[in-house]
Design a protein around this motif. Structure first.
Motif, PDB file in Angstrom:
ATOM      1  N   PRO A 221      68.322  20.865  27.551  1.00 58.76           N
ATOM      2  CA  PRO A 221      69.147  22.069  27.403  1.00 58.76           C
ATOM      3  C   PRO A 221      70.600  21.792  27.774  1.00 58.76           C
ATOM      4  O   PRO A 221      70.891  20.871  28.540  1.00 58.76           O
ATOM      5  N   GLU A 222      71.465  22.632  27.232  1.00 60.00           N
ATOM      6  CA  GLU A 222      72.874  22.555  27.598  1.00 60.00           C
ATOM      7  C   GLU A 222      72.979  22.956  29.069  1.00 60.00           C
ATOM      8  O   GLU A 222      72.504  24.043  29.443  1.00 60.00           O
TER       9      GLU A 222
ATOM     10  N   ASP B 241      71.747  32.177  28.891  1.00 63.42           N
ATOM     11  CA  ASP B 241      71.153  31.006  28.234  1.00 63.42           C
ATOM     12  C   ASP B 241      71.029  29.832  29.201  1.00 63.42           C
ATOM     13  O   ASP B 241      70.761  28.701  28.790  1.00 63.42           O
TER      14      ASP B 241
ATOM     15  N   LYS C 140      81.175  28.163  20.809  1.00 62.29           N
ATOM     16  CA  LYS C 140      80.607  27.826  19.506  1.00 62.29           C
ATOM     17  C   LYS C 140      79.152  28.293  19.493  1.00 62.29           C
ATOM     18  O   LYS C 140      78.415  28.041  20.453  1.00 62.29           O
ATOM     19  N   PRO C 141      78.717  28.988  18.451  1.00 65.41           N
ATOM     20  CA  PRO C 141      77.310  29.416  18.436  1.00 65.41           C
ATOM     21  C   PRO C 141      76.376  28.223  18.307  1.00 65.41           C
ATOM     22  O   PRO C 141      76.770  27.159  17.816  1.00 65.41           O
ATOM     23  N   ALA C 142      75.164  28.422  18.763  1.00 63.91           N
ATOM     24  CA  ALA C 142      74.175  27.340  18.652  1.00 63.91           C
ATOM     25  C   ALA C 142      73.921  27.052  17.171  1.00 63.91           C
ATOM     26  O   ALA C 142      73.887  27.977  16.352  1.00 63.91           O
ATOM     27  N   PRO C 143      73.777  25.791  16.827  1.00 59.85           N
ATOM     28  CA  PRO C 143      73.484  25.487  15.415  1.00 59.85           C
ATOM     29  C   PRO C 143      72.064  25.897  15.050  1.00 59.85           C
ATOM     30  O   PRO C 143      71.167  25.884  15.896  1.00 59.85           O
ATOM     31  N   ASP C 144      71.885  26.277  13.814  1.00 58.04           N
ATOM     32  CA  ASP C 144      70.547  26.631  13.323  1.00 58.04           C
ATOM     33  C   ASP C 144      69.745  25.336  13.160  1.00 58.04           C
ATOM     34  O   ASP C 144      70.102  24.485  12.334  1.00 58.04           O
ATOM     35  N   PRO C 145      68.685  25.162  13.928  1.00 60.58           N
ATOM     36  CA  PRO C 145      67.908  23.912  13.823  1.00 60.58           C
ATOM     37  C   PRO C 145      67.394  23.662  12.410  1.00 60.58           C
ATOM     38  O   PRO C 145      67.235  22.514  12.005  1.00 60.58           O
ATOM     39  N   LEU C 146      67.151  24.727  11.672  1.00 64.50           N
ATOM     40  CA  LEU C 146      66.561  24.562  10.339  1.00 64.50           C
ATOM     41  C   LEU C 146      67.601  24.214   9.281  1.00 64.50           C
ATOM     42  O   LEU C 146      67.232  23.855   8.156  1.00 64.50           O
TER      43      LEU C 146
ATOM     44  N   ALA D 247      69.419  31.407  16.985  1.00 66.56           N
ATOM     45  CA  ALA D 247      70.135  30.697  15.915  1.00 66.56           C
ATOM     46  C   ALA D 247      69.207  30.367  14.750  1.00 66.56           C
ATOM     47  O   ALA D 247      69.655  30.232  13.607  1.00 66.56           O
ATOM     48  N   THR D 248      67.929  30.247  15.044  1.00 60.28           N
ATOM     49  CA  THR D 248      66.967  29.897  13.987  1.00 60.28           C
ATOM     50  C   THR D 248      66.761  31.058  13.005  1.00 60.28           C
ATOM     51  O   THR D 248      66.366  30.842  11.865  1.00 60.28           O
ATOM     52  N   ARG D 249      67.059  32.263  13.480  1.00 59.95           N
ATOM     53  CA  ARG D 249      66.944  33.475  12.623  1.00 59.95           C
ATOM     54  C   ARG D 249      65.593  33.510  11.894  1.00 59.95           C
ATOM     55  O   ARG D 249      65.502  33.530  10.660  1.00 59.95           O
TER      56      ARG D 249
ATOM     57  N   ALA E  90      64.008  21.136  18.571  1.00 62.11           N
ATOM     58  CA  ALA E  90      65.197  21.807  19.117  1.00 62.11           C
ATOM     59  C   ALA E  90      64.875  22.480  20.446  1.00 62.11           C
ATOM     60  O   ALA E  90      65.666  22.435  21.391  1.00 62.11           O
TER      61      ALA E  90
ATOM     62  N   PRO F  75      65.206  31.231  29.651  1.00 62.87           N
ATOM     63  CA  PRO F  75      66.528  31.616  29.124  1.00 62.87           C
ATOM     64  C   PRO F  75      67.169  30.569  28.205  1.00 62.87           C
ATOM     65  O   PRO F  75      67.756  30.931  27.186  1.00 62.87           O
ATOM     66  N   GLU F  76      67.054  29.294  28.560  1.00 63.54           N
ATOM     67  CA  GLU F  76      67.803  28.285  27.800  1.00 63.54           C
ATOM     68  C   GLU F  76      67.325  28.130  26.357  1.00 63.54           C
ATOM     69  O   GLU F  76      67.997  27.516  25.533  1.00 63.54           O
ATOM     70  N   ARG F  77      66.170  28.682  26.050  1.00 66.33           N
ATOM     71  CA  ARG F  77      65.673  28.570  24.683  1.00 66.33           C
ATOM     72  C   ARG F  77      66.108  29.745  23.796  1.00 66.33           C
ATOM     73  O   ARG F  77      65.951  29.679  22.578  1.00 66.33           O
ATOM     74  N   CYS F  78      66.622  30.788  24.428  1.00 64.49           N
ATOM     75  CA  CYS F  78      66.892  32.008  23.658  1.00 64.49           C
ATOM     76  C   CYS F  78      67.908  31.768  22.552  1.00 64.49           C
ATOM     77  O   CYS F  78      67.724  32.195  21.405  1.00 64.49           O
ATOM     78  N   ARG F  79      69.013  31.087  22.892  1.00 60.88           N
ATOM     79  CA  ARG F  79      70.065  30.923  21.877  1.00 60.88           C
ATOM     80  C   ARG F  79      69.583  30.055  20.720  1.00 60.88           C
ATOM     81  O   ARG F  79      70.013  30.248  19.574  1.00 60.88           O
ATOM     82  N   ILE F  80      68.685  29.134  21.012  1.00 63.52           N
ATOM     83  CA  ILE F  80      68.169  28.269  19.938  1.00 63.52           C
ATOM     84  C   ILE F  80      67.310  29.101  18.985  1.00 63.52           C
ATOM     85  O   ILE F  80      67.454  29.026  17.765  1.00 63.52           O
TER      86      ILE F  80
END
Lengths: 235, 221
Positions: free
Chosen positions: B164-165, B173, B129-135, A108-110, B159, A100-105
């Motif tokens: 993890p948070e 998450d 706040k949304p997660a930042p885009d690593p790229l 966000a990477t889209r 990333a 789960p903890e990787r999902c938002r990352i």
């Protein structure tokens, strides 16, 4: 090599005819390290085509994949450009084996999943080749009913995507004979899986864990829950 | 450059063929022979293959606190392994005695309960706040598509493998989870349907809502 007794489909040109037409041309080859793409490379070379191969990796940095690419680059005396496979993008974008903890990352990477045409266009551009340069692969009708049906319906040449299948009518024994006669080795994948590495299921992971534990650890860094494949196999 | 010595040893040890030779091919079905039988075998093989590679046979119960997964397991009387995995059949046995009402009326109640707490979670997500885009921080300094692709994936991996948070806005998450797995998707789906947990989803589930539906109370929860 002109194999005797190839597959015949009414109205579909034999592969020997395709290869003959490619003589003297520069062509791109989708090289998976599998037996079929290896045989396609040999057949194109024998036909007098200048082959520019590219390989697509499923996981960055797997040792045996890199070693076998280096072997083929040396054997054929050419560079093999190595790019990410669309499946890697797809697996990450669909959260395959992700906790789960990787999902938002990953969300966000889209991640945008490229298609094969984008990949081959990129390769053409990288080498400064004309847009009409043929992209060849080792797809064969005998490989599966779906492929046979596709070849029957669409043929081995796609004019809009500029792709063709220069050994489409070869049987497995033709492929193995070509490889054996050339004296080139199959990659270690065949000793491990009896095919080239192309997925994250137990058929592959069990053998990778046993034979290449460091590579197995690399896979788990990307897909931490992939070890569920071994756990569920034990149920 | 030949294959590595290690790879050659592997080939010699694992295969029946000596290194440097190609393995004998398995017989290939003759596509010209019996078309009906060929198609039937191919269909059966395709179905078997899809079952073998379908990865949707597991689910994660997500929790707020680091002690919650163990509390959930303890309340059910199951033991997690060191990866926090529980075999589905073990979970099924532990919850067999849990009397979950799967009547339509109960399902509606469960869905409403799930929705009310999920709405609270959505409020938290919207405020977060949304997660930042690593790229986003990646600068195109690499020459060549090979190096550029590798640089992109290196940033993504960094990333993914960062700490993890501990308390993200959305429970889905959370790094505090317990995972159950079955032999196949059908096994998981049957469990979700039998227990009524299906109203929570089919992959990442709110563990606290799941506890309520299963009729268990987390110690300290």
């Amino acid at each position: 090599m002109q194999p005797a007794d190839p597959i015949e489909i009414e109205g579909v040109p034999p592969s020997a005819q395709l290869r003959e037409a490619l003589a003297g041309q520069t062509v791109i080859l989708a090289f998976s390290r599998g037996k079929d793409s290896l045989a396609a490379w040999l057949a194109l070379r024998d036909a007098g085509a200048a082959v520019i191969p590219y390989h697509l990796y499923l996981i960055p940095g797997l040792s045996w994949v890199g070693e076998s690419l280096a072997y083929y680059a040396d054997w054929f005396g050419t560079e093999i450009i190595n790019l990410p496979h669309p499946s890697l993008y797809r697996w990450l974008s669909t959260l395959l084996f992700q906790p789960p903890e990787r999902c938002r990352i990953l969300e966000a990477t889209r991640i945008v999943v490229p298609d094969y045409k984008t990949v081959s266009d990129t390769v053409r551009e990288h080498y400064g080749l004309p847009a009409d340069t043929w992209v060849c692969d080792g797809v064969r009708a005998a490989d599966s009913p779906n492929r046979r049906t596709s070849l029957k319906m669409h043929g081995p040449v796609n004019l809009s995507n500029r792709t063709q299948k220069p050994i489409w009518d070869w049987r497995k024994r033709h492929v193995m004979d070509a490889i054996s006669e050339a004296g080139v080795d199959l990659p270690p994948d065949y000793a491990l899986f009896n095919r080239s590495f192309d997925g994250l299921d137990v058929r592959f992971l069990r053998e990778i864990k046993r034979a290449y534990p460091a590579d197995y650890a690399t896979i788990l860094r990307w897909f931490p829950l992939a070890d569920l494949e071994l756990a569920r196999a034990a149920l | 450059m030949p294959l590595s010595d290690a790879a050659r040893r592997l080939l010699a040890g694992l295969g029946s063929q000596p290194p440097g030779t190609t393995p004998a091919p398995e017989p290939e079905p003759d596509p010209d022979a019996d078309r009906t039988g060929y198609r039937a075998r191919a269909k059966a093989e395709e179905e078997r293959f899809l079952r073998a590679v379908d990865p949707e046979y597991w689910l994660a119960f997500c929790f707020r606190g680091p002690g919650d997964p163990a509390a959930f397991a303890a309340a059910l009387g199951v033991t997690m392994d060191d990866r926090r995995y529980v075999p589905g059949p073990v979970l099924e046995a532990a919850t067999a005695a849990v009397r979950t009402d799967t009547s339509p009326a109960a399902r509606v109640r469960q869905m409403l309960t799930a929705r009310s707490t999920r709405d609270a979670d959505i409020t938290g997500q919207l405020a977060a706040k949304p997660a930042p885009d690593p790229l986003a921080s990646l600068r195109d300094t690499q020459t060549g598509i090979e190096a550029a692709s590798l640089a992109e994936f290196a940033v993504i991996l960094a990333a993914l493998t960062a700490d993890p948070e501990p308390d993200p806005a959305s429970i889905y998450d959370s790094p505090h989870w317990l995972l159950a797995y079955w032999a196949d998707r059908a096994g998981k789906d049957a469990y979700l349907a039998r227990t009524g947990l299906e109203v929570l989803g089919d992959k990442y589930l709110d563990g606290h809502q799941a506890a309520r539906i299963l009729g268990i109370k987390l110690k300290g929860g």
